[in-house]
Design a protein around this motif. Structure first.
Motif, PDB file in Angstrom:
ATOM      1  N   ARG A  97       0.809  -1.214   0.000  1.00  0.00           N
ATOM      2  CA  ARG A  97       0.000   0.000   0.000  1.00  0.00           C
ATOM      3  C   ARG A  97       0.846   1.269   0.000  1.00  0.00           C
ATOM      4  O   ARG A  97       1.936   1.321   0.552  1.00  0.00           O
ATOM      5  N   ARG A  98       0.284   2.307  -0.609  1.00  0.00           N
ATOM      6  CA  ARG A  98       0.853   3.650  -0.535  1.00  0.00           C
ATOM      7  C   ARG A  98      -0.212   4.575   0.048  1.00  0.00           C
ATOM      8  O   ARG A  98      -1.395   4.255   0.060  1.00  0.00           O
ATOM      9  N   TYR A  99       0.235   5.754   0.513  1.00  0.00           N
ATOM     10  CA  TYR A  99      -0.604   6.554   1.407  1.00  0.00           C
ATOM     11  C   TYR A  99      -0.796   7.984   0.932  1.00  0.00           C
ATOM     12  O   TYR A  99      -1.390   8.787   1.640  1.00  0.00           O
ATOM     13  N   SER A 100      -0.308   8.291  -0.250  1.00  0.00           N
ATOM     14  CA  SER A 100      -0.542   9.614  -0.831  1.00  0.00           C
ATOM     15  C   SER A 100      -1.856   9.588  -1.597  1.00  0.00           C
ATOM     16  O   SER A 100      -2.608   8.596  -1.570  1.00  0.00           O
ATOM     17  N   ALA A 101      -2.130  10.662  -2.334  1.00  0.00           N
ATOM     18  CA  ALA A 101      -3.343  10.709  -3.150  1.00  0.00           C
ATOM     19  C   ALA A 101      -3.348   9.618  -4.210  1.00  0.00           C
ATOM     20  O   ALA A 101      -4.420   9.264  -4.732  1.00  0.00           O
ATOM     21  N   ALA A 102      -2.184   9.032  -4.507  1.00  0.00           N
ATOM     22  CA  ALA A 102      -2.120   7.947  -5.485  1.00  0.00           C
ATOM     23  C   ALA A 102      -2.911   6.723  -5.044  1.00  0.00           C
ATOM     24  O   ALA A 102      -3.214   5.851  -5.874  1.00  0.00           O
TER      25      ALA A 102
END
Length: 448
Positions: A97-102
């Motif tokens: 998982r990533r946690y920016s708007a991406a």
């Protein structure tokens, strides 16, 4: 018959402690590992020049570790990933998982693939504590570091890092693009000589750096504010690209030294920055504290800004830091605060101008730490001081570089007639910054 699992790597360019890769190998049916260079989708912030240099070498190192099996594709992920699934006949897609708007891109891809009958799973890999798991008593996000980190430590449960899975399951795939063809490296002029001399991107380089820290600098970490002393880990670019995980760092550092807790609290600041970005995704473009919209930024002109960027301000510690950045793609953290304060407070330049310069020139610039740190110095960010802090670069130099060892390393003409006069009067410009801050206080008071 089940098809292979596609593992989509992003900011997790490692084989060990890579939950998505480990789970894909455990699933069986073969694994295809892909990296997508997506610098055009909405919500994606294209990386800067120094980070592009690092990414090239990190991907090359990862590909070598995979015996040339890494698949490279360029384009919008929402087009590239489904197309690759069809091309491979993949029946599962795994990612960390990533946690920016991406993450909105990830959510749309997950939904569309699942609707098409593809198994999709995501994993925790790059933060010790995911943003939605740490909340205040009323269920909201933390805005102050100390209670945030206390809540994290009270949660505990930091898992042990995973090993490298069986790479015999990794398959190649047709149509991988050429890394050299992506043009990530500088050509003319080649400004990356200092980066090459300073860094070894890739998973092995990350663990060599961690070993070196454990073998010496951790014992000196209580002197971390002295830029001439080798007392910091310099792990930040390796963490930024996920060549080492925070779980691996925690496992090596926790409880082994009197300095361990302090160092891990700095890892905690990284977690806090991502916590803030998750809840305030426009952190790089908007003041976290809206009252700072009233701050009276000045217009110093291109010549003054160029002097700051290239270390010709006549303020020794500022110039040393900016030259270290230009040469190595890195700057000591204490000095980062000083040069940022000088730009924002003494030159009255909008913090976003400095943030963009660091984004382009730092090898460790990430979407959370870079804007969060600039806003912290500006006073507009989370956990900012209740008063308007102005770092005095001369006093900072006397306190943390008393023998000017760091300054002389990067500014050899310091103390000679060749060194320029200061481009601004520190005392007068400090007062001008304090006067400008009065508008912020008035705006905050009007908001109640």
């Amino acid at each position: 018959m089940a098809g292979p699992t596609l593992v989509w790597l992003r900011d997790d360019l490692r084989l060990a402690d890579n939950p998505a890769l480990t789970a894909a190998v455990s699933r069986g049916h073969g694994v295809v590992v892909v990296f997508v260079l997506d610098d055009e989708s909405p919500g994606i912030r294209p990386i800067g020049s120094a980070s592009r240099w690092w990414l090239h070498h990190s991907l090359a190192a990862l590909d070598a570790s995979l015996d040339g099996m890494l698949v490279l594709r360029r384009g919008p992920a929402e087009r590239v990933i489904p197309a690759l699934v069809d091309e491979l006949g993949a029946t599962a897609v795994y990612w960390n998982r990533r946690y920016s708007a991406a993450r909105e891109i990830d959510a749309r891809i997950k939904t569309s693939l699942r609707d098409a009958g593809v198994e999709v799973e995501s994993f925790q890999a790059n933060l010790l504590f995911e943003p939605w798991t740490v909340q205040t008593g009323d269920g909201g996000p933390y805005k102050v570091f100390t209670p945030f980190w206390r809540a994290c430590l009270e949660r505990g449960g930091v898992r042990e890092p995973l090993g490298v899975p069986d790479l015999g399951a990794v398959l190649g795939a047709p149509g991988s693009e050429s890394l050299d063809g992506w043009g990530l490296l500088p050509t003319t002029p080649d400004w990356a000589g200092g980066l090459r001399d300073t860094w070894t991107p890739g998973e092995r380089g990350a663990h060599d750096r961690l070993d070196a820290f454990m073998g010496g600098a951790l014992s000196r970490y209580h002197r971390r504010d002295e830029p001439a002393v080798e007392a910091t880990s310099r792990l930040s670019p390796h963490l930024r690209f996920g060549e080492v995980s925070p779980f691996q760092v925690w496992d090596r550092v926790h409880g082994v030294s009197a300095n361990s807790a302090k160092f891990l609290s700095e890892v905690g600041w990284r977690e806090f920055s991502w916590h803030i970005l998750f809840h305030w995704p426009r952190l790089a473009t908007e003041n976290f504290r809206p009252a700072f919209d009233a701050f009276g930024w000045g217009h110093p002109g291109d010549e003054v800004l160029a002097a700051w960027r290239h270390g010709r301000t006549g303020i020794p510690l500022v110039d040393a830091g900016m030259r270290e950045l230009w040469h190595t793609g890195y700057m000591h953290n204490r000095v980062r605060m000083v040069v940022a304060s000088f730009l924002i407070k003494n030159l009255l330049v909008d913090w976003r101008v400095g943030e963009e310069w660091f984004w382009d020139t730092l090898v460790d610039a990430d979407e959370a730490n870079n804007p969060a740190s600039w806003q912290w110095v500006a006073g507009s960010g989370a956990d900012a001081a209740p008063y308007f802090r102005v770092f005095n670069p001369e006093l900072q130099a006397k306190k943390f570089d008393p023998d000017a060892e760091y300054i002389r390393r990067w500014v050899p003409e310091y103390g000679t007639p060749d060194y320029p006069d200061p481009i601004v009067d520190l005392a007068r410009s400090r007062q001008e910054a304090l006067d400008a801050y009065e508008a912020v206080k008035a705006a905050a008071a009007s908001r109640g």
